[in-house]
Design a protein around this motif. Structure first.
Motif, PDB file in Angstrom:
ATOM      1  N   ALA A  40       0.830  -1.204   0.000  1.00  0.00           N
ATOM      2  CA  ALA A  40       0.000   0.000   0.000  1.00  0.00           C
ATOM      3  C   ALA A  40       0.866   1.258   0.000  1.00  0.00           C
ATOM      4  O   ALA A  40       0.552   2.256  -0.664  1.00  0.00           O
ATOM      5  CB  ALA A  40      -0.916  -0.006   1.222  1.00  0.00           C
ATOM      6  N   PHE A  41       1.972   1.200   0.708  1.00  0.00           N
ATOM      7  CA  PHE A  41       2.911   2.322   0.776  1.00  0.00           C
ATOM      8  C   PHE A  41       3.536   2.582  -0.597  1.00  0.00           C
ATOM      9  O   PHE A  41       3.589   3.723  -1.069  1.00  0.00           O
ATOM     10  CB  PHE A  41       3.990   1.986   1.809  1.00  0.00           C
ATOM     11  N   LEU A  42       3.984   1.513  -1.254  1.00  0.00           N
ATOM     12  CA  LEU A  42       4.604   1.659  -2.575  1.00  0.00           C
ATOM     13  C   LEU A  42       3.595   2.139  -3.612  1.00  0.00           C
ATOM     14  O   LEU A  42       3.947   2.890  -4.528  1.00  0.00           O
ATOM     15  CB  LEU A  42       5.207   0.324  -3.009  1.00  0.00           C
ATOM     16  N   GLN A  43       2.351   1.711  -3.469  1.00  0.00           N
ATOM     17  CA  GLN A  43       1.321   2.152  -4.404  1.00  0.00           C
ATOM     18  C   GLN A  43       1.095   3.651  -4.290  1.00  0.00           C
ATOM     19  O   GLN A  43       0.921   4.341  -5.307  1.00  0.00           O
ATOM     20  CB  GLN A  43       0.012   1.406  -4.133  1.00  0.00           C
ATOM     21  N   MET A  44       1.118   4.167  -3.066  1.00  0.00           N
ATOM     22  CA  MET A  44       0.952   5.610  -2.882  1.00  0.00           C
ATOM     23  C   MET A  44       2.134   6.355  -3.500  1.00  0.00           C
ATOM     24  O   MET A  44       1.959   7.382  -4.163  1.00  0.00           O
ATOM     25  CB  MET A  44       0.822   5.958  -1.407  1.00  0.00           C
ATOM     26  N   ARG A  45       3.337   5.849  -3.293  1.00  0.00           N
ATOM     27  CA  ARG A  45       4.510   6.492  -3.885  1.00  0.00           C
ATOM     28  C   ARG A  45       4.441   6.452  -5.412  1.00  0.00           C
ATOM     29  O   ARG A  45       4.864   7.398  -6.088  1.00  0.00           O
ATOM     30  CB  ARG A  45       5.793   5.819  -3.384  1.00  0.00           C
ATOM     31  N   GLN A  46       3.901   5.363  -5.938  1.00  0.00           N
ATOM     32  CA  GLN A  46       3.743   5.257  -7.386  1.00  0.00           C
ATOM     33  C   GLN A  46       2.734   6.271  -7.906  1.00  0.00           C
ATOM     34  O   GLN A  46       2.966   6.949  -8.920  1.00  0.00           O
ATOM     35  CB  GLN A  46       3.287   3.836  -7.746  1.00  0.00           C
ATOM     36  N   THR A  47       1.608   6.385  -7.196  1.00  0.00           N
ATOM     37  CA  THR A  47       0.577   7.340  -7.599  1.00  0.00           C
ATOM     38  C   THR A  47       1.101   8.766  -7.529  1.00  0.00           C
ATOM     39  O   THR A  47       0.872   9.577  -8.438  1.00  0.00           O
ATOM     40  CB  THR A  47      -0.658   7.190  -6.698  1.00  0.00           C
ATOM     41  N   GLU A  48       1.814   9.074  -6.443  1.00  0.00           N
ATOM     42  CA  GLU A  48       2.413  10.399  -6.308  1.00  0.00           C
ATOM     43  C   GLU A  48       3.436  10.639  -7.419  1.00  0.00           C
ATOM     44  O   GLU A  48       3.542  11.743  -7.967  1.00  0.00           O
ATOM     45  CB  GLU A  48       3.089  10.530  -4.941  1.00  0.00           C
ATOM     46  N   GLY A  49       4.172   9.591  -7.774  1.00  0.00           N
ATOM     47  CA  GLY A  49       5.169   9.718  -8.831  1.00  0.00           C
ATOM     48  C   GLY A  49       4.546  10.004 -10.182  1.00  0.00           C
ATOM     49  O   GLY A  49       5.088  10.785 -10.980  1.00  0.00           O
ATOM     50  N   GLU A  50       3.396   9.371 -10.458  1.00  0.00           N
ATOM     51  CA  GLU A  50       2.705   9.613 -11.733  1.00  0.00           C
ATOM     52  C   GLU A  50       2.248  11.067 -11.833  1.00  0.00           C
ATOM     53  O   GLU A  50       2.378  11.701 -12.890  1.00  0.00           O
ATOM     54  CB  GLU A  50       1.513   8.666 -11.849  1.00  0.00           C
ATOM     55  N   ALA A  51       1.731  11.587 -10.726  1.00  0.00           N
ATOM     56  CA  ALA A  51       1.308  12.993 -10.721  1.00  0.00           C
ATOM     57  C   ALA A  51       2.519  13.914 -10.882  1.00  0.00           C
ATOM     58  O   ALA A  51       2.473  14.927 -11.601  1.00  0.00           O
ATOM     59  CB  ALA A  51       0.567  13.309  -9.427  1.00  0.00           C
ATOM     60  N   LEU A  52       3.612  13.540 -10.233  1.00  0.00           N
ATOM     61  CA  LEU A  52       4.846  14.333 -10.323  1.00  0.00           C
ATOM     62  C   LEU A  52       5.395  14.313 -11.745  1.00  0.00           C
ATOM     63  O   LEU A  52       5.878  15.336 -12.251  1.00  0.00           O
ATOM     64  CB  LEU A  52       5.870  13.754  -9.346  1.00  0.00           C
ATOM     65  N   ALA A  53       5.303  13.169 -12.399  1.00  0.00           N
ATOM     66  CA  ALA A  53       5.794  13.058 -13.776  1.00  0.00           C
ATOM     67  C   ALA A  53       5.003  13.954 -14.715  1.00  0.00           C
ATOM     68  O   ALA A  53       5.570  14.558 -15.647  1.00  0.00           O
ATOM     69  CB  ALA A  53       5.710  11.601 -14.235  1.00  0.00           C
ATOM     70  N   GLU A  54       3.699  14.061 -14.493  1.00  0.00           N
ATOM     71  CA  GLU A  54       2.872  14.929 -15.339  1.00  0.00           C
ATOM     72  C   GLU A  54       3.281  16.393 -15.176  1.00  0.00           C
ATOM     73  O   GLU A  54       3.358  17.141 -16.161  1.00  0.00           O
ATOM     74  CB  GLU A  54       1.401  14.752 -14.977  1.00  0.00           C
ATOM     75  N   VAL A  55       3.538  16.785 -13.933  1.00  0.00           N
ATOM     76  CA  VAL A  55       3.966  18.167 -13.685  1.00  0.00           C
ATOM     77  C   VAL A  55       5.299  18.445 -14.368  1.00  0.00           C
ATOM     78  O   VAL A  55       5.477  19.473 -15.041  1.00  0.00           O
ATOM     79  CB  VAL A  55       4.074  18.424 -12.164  1.00  0.00           C
ATOM     80  N   LEU A  56       6.249  17.525 -14.211  1.00  0.00           N
ATOM     81  CA  LEU A  56       7.570  17.713 -14.810  1.00  0.00           C
ATOM     82  C   LEU A  56       7.493  17.706 -16.333  1.00  0.00           C
ATOM     83  O   LEU A  56       8.211  18.456 -17.002  1.00  0.00           O
ATOM     84  CB  LEU A  56       8.516  16.616 -14.327  1.00  0.00           C
ATOM     85  N   ALA A  57       6.632  16.853 -16.890  1.00  0.00           N
ATOM     86  CA  ALA A  57       6.480  16.807 -18.349  1.00  0.00           C
ATOM     87  C   ALA A  57       5.959  18.138 -18.879  1.00  0.00           C
ATOM     88  O   ALA A  57       6.421  18.637 -19.921  1.00  0.00           O
ATOM     89  CB  ALA A  57       5.544  15.672 -18.739  1.00  0.00           C
ATOM     90  N   THR A  58       5.001  18.731 -18.152  1.00  0.00           N
ATOM     91  CA  THR A  58       4.469  20.034 -18.556  1.00  0.00           C
ATOM     92  C   THR A  58       5.551  21.110 -18.480  1.00  0.00           C
ATOM     93  O   THR A  58       5.672  21.964 -19.381  1.00  0.00           O
ATOM     94  CB  THR A  58       3.286  20.426 -17.655  1.00  0.00           C
ATOM     95  N   GLN A  59       6.356  21.058 -17.430  1.00  0.00           N
ATOM     96  CA  GLN A  59       7.428  22.041 -17.280  1.00  0.00           C
ATOM     97  C   GLN A  59       8.498  21.858 -18.355  1.00  0.00           C
ATOM     98  O   GLN A  59       9.055  22.841 -18.862  1.00  0.00           O
ATOM     99  CB  GLN A  59       8.036  21.931 -15.878  1.00  0.00           C
ATOM    100  N   LEU A  60       8.780  20.617 -18.722  1.00  0.00           N
ATOM    101  CA  LEU A  60       9.736  20.374 -19.800  1.00  0.00           C
ATOM    102  C   LEU A  60       9.215  20.915 -21.129  1.00  0.00           C
ATOM    103  O   LEU A  60       9.990  21.431 -21.950  1.00  0.00           O
ATOM    104  CB  LEU A  60      10.026  18.876 -19.913  1.00  0.00           C
ATOM    105  N   ASP A  61       7.904  20.807 -21.343  1.00  0.00           N
ATOM    106  CA  ASP A  61       7.308  21.381 -22.554  1.00  0.00           C
ATOM    107  C   ASP A  61       7.508  22.901 -22.565  1.00  0.00           C
ATOM    108  O   ASP A  61       7.780  23.492 -23.631  1.00  0.00           O
ATOM    109  CB  ASP A  61       5.816  21.054 -22.622  1.00  0.00           C
ATOM    110  N   GLN A  62       7.378  23.514 -21.396  1.00  0.00           N
ATOM    111  CA  GLN A  62       7.594  24.961 -21.308  1.00  0.00           C
ATOM    112  C   GLN A  62       9.041  25.317 -21.619  1.00  0.00           C
ATOM    113  O   GLN A  62       9.317  26.298 -22.334  1.00  0.00           O
ATOM    114  CB  GLN A  62       7.220  25.459 -19.903  1.00  0.00           C
TER     115      GLN A  62
END
Length: 296
Positions: free
Chosen positions: A146-168
């Motif tokens: 359950a702990f790793l799943q939360m870190r994975q979910t948080e990581g997916e959201a973090l990846a989306e933010v970073l991808a948007t910033q890289l586009d900028q």
């Protein structure tokens, strides 16, 4: 897909007379720092839990805390055979003595004997923590999952933010390239005018030497390499975001390279518009650096 270093999970469990609650949480860190807080009397539990955590995590300040209690009413009891044998022997002797004197005794009940102090003992495993420790180690993967799943979910959201910033960053880099191209003719004209002005007002100046100095100035103002490196860094960062495993350190290093190129671009700009783009780049890169600090 990247994972966040931020995570939390909690759980409860029971085994025999014991019940427990435990929590697993983490925040970002430069390396892997494990803090395992379990009762000392559970021999071998901490080592087993640490081994499991070390195999599953690469970075983060991780804390595992546990509270355990025991319900004495659920403790399994066993007959103290030696005490019962002694009690029966004493009872028989009492009856024999009473009969010898013609005294009739009331028959004794089993409950009378079982109620005697020391007649019932706790089960033989009650003081042995090994079965409980084995059960806890077996139950721990559910909490860790359950702990790793939360870190994975948080990581997916973090990846989306970073991808948007890289586009900028990519868009701003392309804009900087256009401005640098537009600037070339103006810079060339300015250099020619400066050269003519110098040659008119300086007696005995070596035209070739002056031309070399002006050419050197032009080279120092060229931002082609910075733009090429920024473009390459965007590609590298996108590749890292698509990878599995711990890439946080690599991304952190890459953010330093991004920042270095943006700083150089600003220092070479010699143009209000290009400087403005460089400052926007620095702002986005700083935001990316903050996000990257939480990537495992």
């Amino acid at each position: 897909m990247i994972k966040s270093m931020t995570g939390f999970a909690s759980g409860t469990g029971e085994f025999g007379p014991h019940s427990w609650t435990w929590e697993l949480r983490s925040v970002n860190g430069k390396g892997l720092d494990l803090r395992v807080r379990v009762p000392d009397w559970l021999t071998g539990l901490e080592a087993g839990l640490r081994a499991t955590l070390s195999k599953s995590l690469s970075r983060g300040n991780v804390t595992l805390s546990m509270r355990i209690s025991r319900d004495e009413t659920l403790t399994e009891l066993a007959l103290n055979a030696a005490a019962m044998s002694a009690a029966l022997e004493a009872l028989q002797q009492t009856q024999d003595m009473a009969e010898a004197k013609g005294i009739a005794l009331t028959p004794s009940k089993a409950t009378d004997l079982l109620g005697l102090k020391g007649m019932m003992d706790a089960g033989s495993d009650s003081d042995d923590p090994a079965p409980l420790v084995a059960h806890l180690i077996k139950a721990f993967p559910a909490l860790l999952g359950a702990f790793l799943q939360m870190r994975q979910t948080e990581g997916e959201a973090l990846a989306e933010v970073l991808a948007t910033q890289l586009d900028q960053v990519a868009a701003l880099t392309a804009q900087a390239a256009d401005l640098a191209e537009q600037r070339k003719d103006k810079m060339a004209e300015a250099l020619r005018e400066n050269l003519a002005r110098v040659m008119e007002n300086v007696q005995g100046a070596d035209p070739e030497r002056v031309a070399q100095e002006l050419a050197l100035i032009a080279v120092k103002a060229d931002v082609t390499e910075e733009i090429d490196r920024l473009t390459a860094h965007v590609t590298a960062a996108r590749d890292l975001l698509a990878q599995d495993g711990a890439v946080g350190r690599k991304l952190d290093f890459l953010m330093q390279e991004f920042n270095r190129e943006a700083n150089t671009l600003c220092s070479k700009a010699q143009s209000t518009d290009l400087t403005s783009v460089g400052l926007e780049l620095k702002a986005v890169i700083d935001q990316m650096r903050e996000q990257v600090q939480n990537v495992e």
